[in-house]
Design an enzyme around this catalytic site. Structure first.
Site, PDB file in Angstrom:
ATOM      1  N   GLU A 181      -1.113  -2.545  -6.795  1.00  8.62           N
ATOM      2  CA  GLU A 181      -1.843  -1.482  -7.504  1.00  8.62           C
ATOM      3  C   GLU A 181      -0.941  -0.276  -7.722  1.00  8.62           C
ATOM      4  OE1 GLU A 181      -4.896  -1.156  -4.570  1.00  8.62           O
ATOM      5  OE2 GLU A 181      -4.388   0.925  -4.195  1.00  8.62           O
ATOM      6  N   GLY A 223       0.839  -1.201   0.000  1.00 11.99           N
ATOM      7  CA  GLY A 223       0.000   0.000   0.000  1.00 11.99           C
ATOM      8  C   GLY A 223       0.869   1.244   0.000  1.00 11.99           C
ATOM      9  N   ILE A 224       0.250   2.338   0.353  1.00  9.27           N
ATOM     10  CA  ILE A 224       0.902   3.629   0.270  1.00  9.27           C
ATOM     11  C   ILE A 224       1.318   4.093   1.668  1.00  9.27           C
ATOM     12  CG2 ILE A 224      -1.430   4.582   0.303  1.00  9.27           C
ATOM     13  CD1 ILE A 224      -0.594   6.983  -0.972  1.00  9.27           C
ATOM     14  N   GLY A 225       2.435   4.806   1.768  1.00  6.22           N
ATOM     15  CA  GLY A 225       2.769   5.452   3.035  1.00  6.22           C
ATOM     16  C   GLY A 225       4.006   4.923   3.717  1.00  6.22           C
ATOM     17  N   ALA A 226       4.166   5.332   4.969  1.00  7.35           N
ATOM     18  CA  ALA A 226       5.391   5.074   5.711  1.00  7.35           C
ATOM     19  C   ALA A 226       5.600   3.577   5.964  1.00  7.35           C
ATOM     20  CB  ALA A 226       5.329   5.821   7.040  1.00  7.35           C
ATOM     21  N   ILE A 227       4.533   2.853   6.266  1.00  5.88           N
ATOM     22  CA  ILE A 227       4.711   1.448   6.640  1.00  5.88           C
ATOM     23  C   ILE A 227       5.206   0.609   5.456  1.00  5.88           C
ATOM     24  CG2 ILE A 227       3.469  -0.626   7.411  1.00  5.88           C
ATOM     25  CD1 ILE A 227       2.097   1.270   9.465  1.00  5.88           C
TER      26      ILE A 227
END
Ligand code: COA
Length: 429
Positions: free
Chosen positions: A237, A214-218
């Site tokens: 995606e 997914g998107i972001g820091a993690i």
């Protein structure tokens, strides 16, 4: 007629091109960092010429000025995934939110929405007269295929990505040439908590796995912790700069993928110029519409598909909330459930929900006895598999309600465990 002549005939100044949008029209905007900023700016500059134009957009990474209160008579935003620039308008009722699986947006466009206008952003044509959708193919290509009018920002800074990512000059109605920087997303600064989550997630990844991130820091933290793995693949995606590091380190080879072997597959990309240069004309990257990339029936054909996403809350039964805090819409389902379903059906597949144990600087536990009033479940308790925090890993799939609750309490922040244990005692005594 040669495509070069058609191209010349279709060349239009930006202000003239946006005049093709009429009051009451339904306009679909190219997604995320693929937003055609020059067209959007021009449209907003000429706002007074429109009344009630419906703006359909998923993650708006630009300023989304059409959401400003002063334009509420001119534009009405229908958001498919609320982001920073659209959250307030949705919260204040000036914009709408539509829940929809990312994989189903193309079907929705073709069977129900029938957009009047698609505002797209593409690379200059190649020698055969084909422009590439570059970093946003997802629902943008399907929108261009079914819109009555297609207006394209043609930008030499848009990479020419390969895959099912092209549109012929013939199929564009108005061409606006604009050499402008693409929207970039800088890699986030990672905290110790995120790195701990990244290490826990990485411990669930095996050599040869295919990843969705997914998107972001993690997701970025996870990628940083995968440097000692071998032959990883990407079917996601989206991806960002972190993938380029792992390709250069020889960790991502896509060699063991069953579907699109040898290629990192995505529907859109968000990162810096480094990422956009990496994907330019790169046969090791294949971009496709989202009804292919996110179709669970395609996803599951890759063995050992590991999906890693983030969420807002998980209750003690394993119900996952990812897009709202109570009634407040903060994002959308995106491709989370598409990939959860695909990964669960993949042979050897795994689904990971990764989140810090607390929110708002430690004020709230993300593991909670009951969901907040108004919260919408994103991933159901029947689908959930691994939940990961900085305190460890809880494996929930096919576990009893009692075992789930126990496992989740074990990875909650220690400050909140007593309250959770109290609930456990009440429920399972
Ligand atoms: N209680 C109260 N507030 C909470 C909360 C909770 N349990 N969890 C999060 N919040 C607040 C945060 O404090 C933050 O508020 P702020 O903006 O005022 O600081 C806001 O909600 C966003 O949370 P944050 O944790 O910063 O979000 P993020 O950028 O790390 O994204 C998700 C996390 C879950 C929102 C995001 O991953 C998402 O939308 N997921 C669903 C879609 C998806 O998985 N798609 C697939 C891949 S793209």
């Amino acid at each position: 007629m040669y495509w070069q002549e058609l191209y010349q005939q279709k060349l239009t100044a930006a202000d003239q091109a946006v005049r093709q949008i009429k009051s009451g029209d339904r306009v679909v905007v190219a997604h995320a960092t693929g937003e055609p900023t020059v067209l959007i700016d021009e449209m907003v500059k000429n706002a007074s010429q429109y009344e009630n134009v419906e703006m359909i957009h998923m993650v708006a990474m630009g300023a989304a000025e059409y959401c400003k209160p002063e334009f509420s008579k001119n534009f009405h935003h229908n958001s498919l995934f609320v982001g920073n620039s659209t959250r307030q308008a949705v919260a204040e009722g000036r914009a709408e939110f539509t829940p929809v699986f990312f994989s189903e947006i193309p079907q929705w466009l073709r069977t129900e929405l029938w957009p009047d206008v698609a505002l797209i952003h593409v690379s200059p044509p190649d020698e055969h007269g084909y422009c590439s959708f570059g970093i946003s193919v997802d629902y943008t290509k399907p929108a261009a295929e079914c819109a009555k009018t297609v207006i394209a920002q043609v930008n030499p800074q848009m990479p020419r990505t390969l895959g099912d990512s092209f549109i012929s000059v013939e199929d564009i109605d108005y061409i606006v040439e604009a050499d402008a920087p693409l929207i970039e997303l800088a890699p986030p600064k990672l905290t110790e908590v995120e790195m701990a989550i990244g290490r826990n997630c990485a411990s669930l990844v095996r050599d040869g796995d295919t990843l969705q991130l997914g998107i972001g820091a993690i997701p970025d933290a996870v990628l940083m912790c995968l440097k000692d793995k071998k032959d990883l693949g990407i079917h996601s995606e989206m991806f960002s700069d972190g993938v380029v590091d792992l390709v250069e380190a020889g960790v991502i080879t896509n060699r063991r993928k069953n579907v699109n072997p040898g290629k990192s597959v995505a529907a859109f990309l968000m990162g810096t110029r480094r990422l956009y240069d990496y994907v330019d004309n790169n046969p090791a990257v294949a971009m496709y519409p989202v009804d292919y990339v996110n179709d669970p029936r395609v996803i599951c054909r890759n063995d050992n598909l590991v999906s890693i996403n983030s969420c807002v809350q998980v209750d003690l039964m394993g119900q996952v909330v990812s897009s709202s805090v109570g009634l407040k819409q903060i994002s959308g389902v995106g491709g989370q459930v598409d990939f959860v379903r695909g990964a669960n059906m993949s042979r050897g597949g795994r689904t990971i929900m990764a989140m810090p144990s607390t929110a708002a600087h430690g004020k709230f536990s993300k593991i909670i006895p009951f969901l907040d009033k108004g919260a919408a479940v994103t991933t159901s308790r029947n689908d959930v598999d691994y939940v990961v925090t900085e305190y460890g890993i809880a494996q929930l799939r096919w576990k009893t309600l009692r075992d789930r609750a126990k496992a989740l309490i074990g990875i909650a922040h220690p400050d909140f465990r007593p309250r959770l244990l109290q609930e456990f005692e009440t429920r399972f005594r």
